[in-house]
Each structure stands twice: as structure tokens, then as C-alpha cells.
Design a protein around this motif. Sequence first.
Motif: not given
Length: 211
Positions: A54-57, A104-121
Motif C-alpha cells: 500500500f502506498g506504492g514503492g 533451546s528451552q522451547l518445545d517448538q519454534a515456528v520460523l517464518i522466512c521473510g522474502r521480498y520487501e517483507g511481511v504484512d505488518e
Amino acid sequence: MDFDIITIFPDFFAGPLSHGMVFQAQKRGLIEVRIHDLRDFTTDRHKTVDDRPFGGGAGMVLKPEPLFRAIRKIRAEKTMSSRKVILLTPQGKRFEQRLASQFSQLDQAVLICGRYEGVDERVTECLVEEELSIGDYVLSGGELAACVFVDAVTRLLPGVLNNSSSAVNESFATLENALIPADSSVLDYPHYTRPEDFEKPTRPITIRSLI
């Protein structure tokens, strides 16, 4: 520990996660790594995952709908007592050994791999609990950072390394650990192997004890 990686390039991980310590940890059931293709969570026939900002770029932004669906599905698949959704992004805090130890103390880590100009805020505001960066340089996406995260955290899990003291005695290990003197360097000391004499002049071998 479970690692769930959300990416638009699922085949990227076939190489990095199929060798060495991470591969052995998977074979032994110490970790589970699941790769989720973000395009599987789209609803249009073109499997669209990005749109213009939104807003161009310049560039494109990863859309919120597929990411919301992916994370909600991952959360619903297993009940975890401790997990975090992590966005790999240049805007995140610097990923260091101290943070690797905490994760390392977590049971689960969900990793989002960003791409392009980023991720919707809206993804960051509603779903993401940590934003991480592996350094001040530009990468094409978060896939390499995800591999770094999995490797650094996995080696700290109980039973992964053959020598249980290896993780606490190596470079960047916390100086608060009882095995490491307070005046020790953060970096590891020099190592030598055989033969003792190689290409004169011979460098003296100094044996340092950490205990």
C-alpha cells in the motif's frame, strides 16, 4: 524439540538439513523439522503469496492470509507447553548464543522466512512473538537464517552432542557457566593435532584446562 519452517522455497532445505549434526539429531528423534510450503495455504488458482505494498514503492510484500492460515494450522496440530512464532527479518534483534540457549528451552519454534520487501505488518502484530536477524547484511530471504537458527539451537539440546561438555566449552558459550573461568576469552583457544612437528619452526603446543 520441534522446528516448523514456513517458506515459499521448501526444496531449499533439502541440502542444509540433510547433513551433519542436525540430520543425526532428526534420525535419533531428538528434533523434528517440518517444512511448510506457504503456497499450500493460498486459496486462488495462482497460489499467490505476495502483493504490492500500500502506498506504492518497490518490491512485493508477503500477504497476511496464507501466513495466518499456516500458523493457525501449525498451532492446532500439536499442544505445546512452550513455543514461539519467530519472524526472520533484518529488523529483528541480533541472534546470539545467549538467545540460542534461551530458545533451546522451547518445545517448538515456528520460523517464518521473510522474502521480498517483507511481511504484512498485521502478521507481526498478531502472530509473531520474536523478530530475529542473523546479521547486518542483506539476504534474499530468511531461509539461510532459519538454517542458522536450527543448527545453533539443536547443538544445545540434551543428547545431541556426543560430548556433553562440548556446547559449554566452545566459542561464545556463556561465561556464567561454572566450567568456564571468569577471565576466559569468549572465543575458543587454538587447537592442534598430529603430527607434532609440521613445517618447521614447530609451533609450541600449549594445553589449557577449562576446569
